[in-house]
Enzyme design. Structure first.
Site, PDB file in Angstrom:
ATOM      1  N   ARG A 154       0.812  -1.219   0.000  1.00  0.00           N
ATOM      2  CA  ARG A 154       0.000   0.000   0.000  1.00  0.00           C
ATOM      3  C   ARG A 154       0.850   1.276   0.000  1.00  0.00           C
ATOM      4  O   ARG A 154       0.548   2.233  -0.707  1.00  0.00           O
ATOM      5  CB  ARG A 154      -0.891  -0.009   1.240  1.00  0.00           C
ATOM      6  CG  ARG A 154      -1.938   1.079   1.277  1.00  0.00           C
ATOM      7  CD  ARG A 154      -2.607   1.119   2.658  1.00  0.00           C
ATOM      8  NE  ARG A 154      -2.987  -0.190   3.132  1.00  0.00           N
ATOM      9  CZ  ARG A 154      -4.190  -0.746   2.943  1.00  0.00           C
ATOM     10  NH1 ARG A 154      -5.117  -0.081   2.314  1.00  0.00           N
ATOM     11  NH2 ARG A 154      -4.447  -1.949   3.420  1.00  0.00           N
ATOM     12  N   CYS A 182     -26.499  -3.826  -8.251  1.00  0.00           N
ATOM     13  CA  CYS A 182     -27.689  -4.107  -7.449  1.00  0.00           C
ATOM     14  C   CYS A 182     -27.299  -4.684  -6.094  1.00  0.00           C
ATOM     15  O   CYS A 182     -27.508  -5.877  -5.815  1.00  0.00           O
ATOM     16  CB  CYS A 182     -28.594  -5.069  -8.212  1.00  0.00           C
ATOM     17  SG  CYS A 182     -28.993  -4.410  -9.826  1.00  0.00           S
TER      18      CYS A 182
HETATM   19  C1  LIG Z   1      -0.277  -8.059   2.350  1.00  0.00           C
HETATM   20  C2  LIG Z   1       1.105  -8.330   2.774  1.00  0.00           C
HETATM   21  C3  LIG Z   1       2.076  -7.338   2.671  1.00  0.00           C
HETATM   22  C4  LIG Z   1       1.773  -5.941   2.194  1.00  0.00           C
HETATM   23  O1  LIG Z   1       0.941  -5.240   3.058  1.00  0.00           O
HETATM   24  P1  LIG Z   1       0.739  -3.664   2.890  1.00  0.00           P
HETATM   25  O2  LIG Z   1      -0.123  -3.280   3.999  1.00  0.00           O
HETATM   26  O3  LIG Z   1       0.114  -3.433   1.556  1.00  0.00           O
HETATM   27  O4  LIG Z   1       2.103  -3.042   2.980  1.00  0.00           O
HETATM   28  C5  LIG Z   1       3.366  -7.663   3.031  1.00  0.00           C
HETATM   29  N1  LIG Z   1       3.701  -8.900   3.488  1.00  0.00           N
HETATM   30  C6  LIG Z   1       2.780  -9.883   3.587  1.00  0.00           C
HETATM   31  C7  LIG Z   1       3.205 -11.223   4.075  1.00  0.00           C
HETATM   32  C8  LIG Z   1       1.471  -9.628   3.247  1.00  0.00           C
HETATM   33  O5  LIG Z   1       0.553 -10.593   3.369  1.00  0.00           O
END
Ligand SMILES: *Cc1c(COP(=O)(O)O)cnc(C)c1O
Length: 432
Positions: free
Chosen positions: A290, A356
């Site tokens: 993210r 919907c």
């Molecule tokens: C989803 C995930 C991430 C990334 O998470 P963010 O919040 O998008 O940074 C990193 N490592 C693992 C193991 C994940 O499952």
């Protein structure tokens, strides 16, 4: 930080007016900023400079080939959760030897493929998985590099659907059992204990839970390093972003507010974590998804109708929950702005899609400009967990996706032709 700004009252991505993109490519559409992606990657990479480190972008946040290509070009590693993601990364020019493979349900086929491609490490989530990886590696006459994922049992204080680091969650091996698992794994001939991993959750907006989790597992990591000659420690992803700028800028001198001072940035993250991690003498991996891509993307949509019912004003747009499910799934907030700046009073509105389902909304009772039919608007911060979570629900095609670089733009995913939605379906042989 991002590169979406008004120039002469019109929303631009870097040097490109977004209205022009809609004129050429239609709506809805996703727009990504290359400079924002690069800036986020580099700011974290540079903040971790004092450490031997590798940033592994979590491809599940946005695995568009154009986005992956930008990050591969910066030398990023990748955190993957499926064979499909690894194949995408290779297609985008990424380096498999910088890939770590996470997830609780890796199939034999996926393990074999990842081994053949020479990935950096499997992040193992259970003992049965360890045995399976050992078996597949033996068949392929290889040693599989692995790290066991520690569940530190620390609450990240984020939304329940994105908390992963407590014993309520399906992820990792319980803190107390980790050493036994390493001891047993050390006897498996085709396993190479290369590292140790954890990931406590997503959209963390303070550094404190990271600090607590790292401090908690540190003595364990030191023992594992000594006993098993480990090479790396991955502290996972989870760095949050600002979705609602009014939260950060709510007061006149917002930068002096306690909330702003605690705001998670690469600098504040590194300031707290580097001193904890440096003495370990291990390579440190981070797995941000993210943080890299969230604010680097927007979803643009057109107002189809405005419907006034009693006390409610519904702005019905041509994007829907199948394009961006975060509001419905995580109660997520996305800032909504017009592509062409509007003057006049704000009116409380619900922005909703055509699907919907009552859950098909982007906001409820939010003071917004008085949108009218034909207006174009942008859902901000839609780069992460946006298009990747899209579906064809209601037989709606996937939107077009565009990558902007300065004054240039490129279509990085064509709008899906409608009849391709059912291209893999057919009637049963006994049907006329
Ligand atoms: C989803 C995930 C991430 C990334 O998470 P963010 O919040 O998008 O940074 C990193 N490592 C693992 C193991 C994940 O499952």
């Amino acid at each position: 930080m991002h590169d979406f700004k008004y120039v002469n009252g019109r929303l631009h991505c870097e040097g490109v007016a977004i209205e022009g993109l809609v004129r050429r490519h239609g709506s809805p559409l996703y727009v990504y900023s290359q400079s924002t992606l690069v800036h986020h990657f580099q700011s974290l990479h540079q903040a971790l400079e004092p450490l031997d480190h590798l940033v592994c972008y979590a491809a599940k946040a946005n695995s568009n080939l154009g986005v992956l290509g930008v990050l591969a070009g910066e030398g990023s590693g990748f955190d993957i959760v499926s064979q499909g993601e690894l194949r995408r990364i290779i297609a985008a020019g990424g380096d498999p030897s910088k890939c770590v493979f996470a997830g609780v349900g890796k199939s034999e086929e996926e393990i074999a493929y990842a081994l053949e491609q020479g990935i950096y490490s499997f992040n193992v989530e259970s003992e049965p998985e360890l045995l399976r990886i050992n078996r597949v590696a033996a068949r392929l006459k290889r040693r599989a590099p692995v790290a066991v994922r520690i569940n530190p049992n620390v609450d990240a204080h984020t939304h329940s659907k994105i908390t992963t680091g407590t014993y309520e969650n399906k992820f990792g091996v319980a803190f107390e059992l980790v050493e036994q698992v390493y001891a047993r794994a050390a006897r498996l001939k085709n396993i190479w204990l290369r590292g140790v991993q954890m990931h406590i959750g997503s959209q963390l907006t303070e550094v404190k839970p990271f600090e607590l989790a790292v401090a908690k597992v540190l003595p364990l990591v030191v023992r594992l390093k000594e006993n098993h000659g480990l090479e790396f420690f991955s502290i996972g992803g989870g760095i949050g972003i600002v979705y609602d700028p009014s939260l950060a800028s709510g007061t006149a001198q917002w930068w002096k507010s306690p909330a702003a001072r605690k705001l998670l940035t690469p600098a504040s993250y590194a300031q707290k974590l580097v001193p904890l991690l440096q003495p370990l003498g291990l390579r440190i991996l981070v797995e941000p998804g993210r943080f890299i891509v969230g604010n680097a993307g927007i979803l643009v949509t057109r107002v189809e109708y405005v419907k006034q019912t009693g006390r409610k004003r519904f702005v019905i747009v041509d994007a829907a929950m199948n394009d961006l499910i975060r509001p419905a799934f995580y109660d997520a907030y996305h800032e909504i702005v017009p592509l062409r700046r509007k003057v006049g009073k704000l009116v409380k509105s619900d922005v909703v899609g055509p699907i919907c389902e009552s859950g098909d909304y982007f906001c409820k009772d939010r003071p917004l400009p008085g949108f009218v039919e034909g207006d174009l608007l942008a859902l901000m911060s839609a780069g992460a967990y946006g298009s990747v979570m899209g579906s064809n629900y209601n037989s709606r095609p996937f939107p077009v996706e565009i990558l902007v670089n300065g004054r240039k733009h490129a279509v990085v995913r064509e709008r899906q032709p409608i009849d391709s939605i059912w291209a893999l379906e057919k009637k049963a042989v006994w049907q006329k």
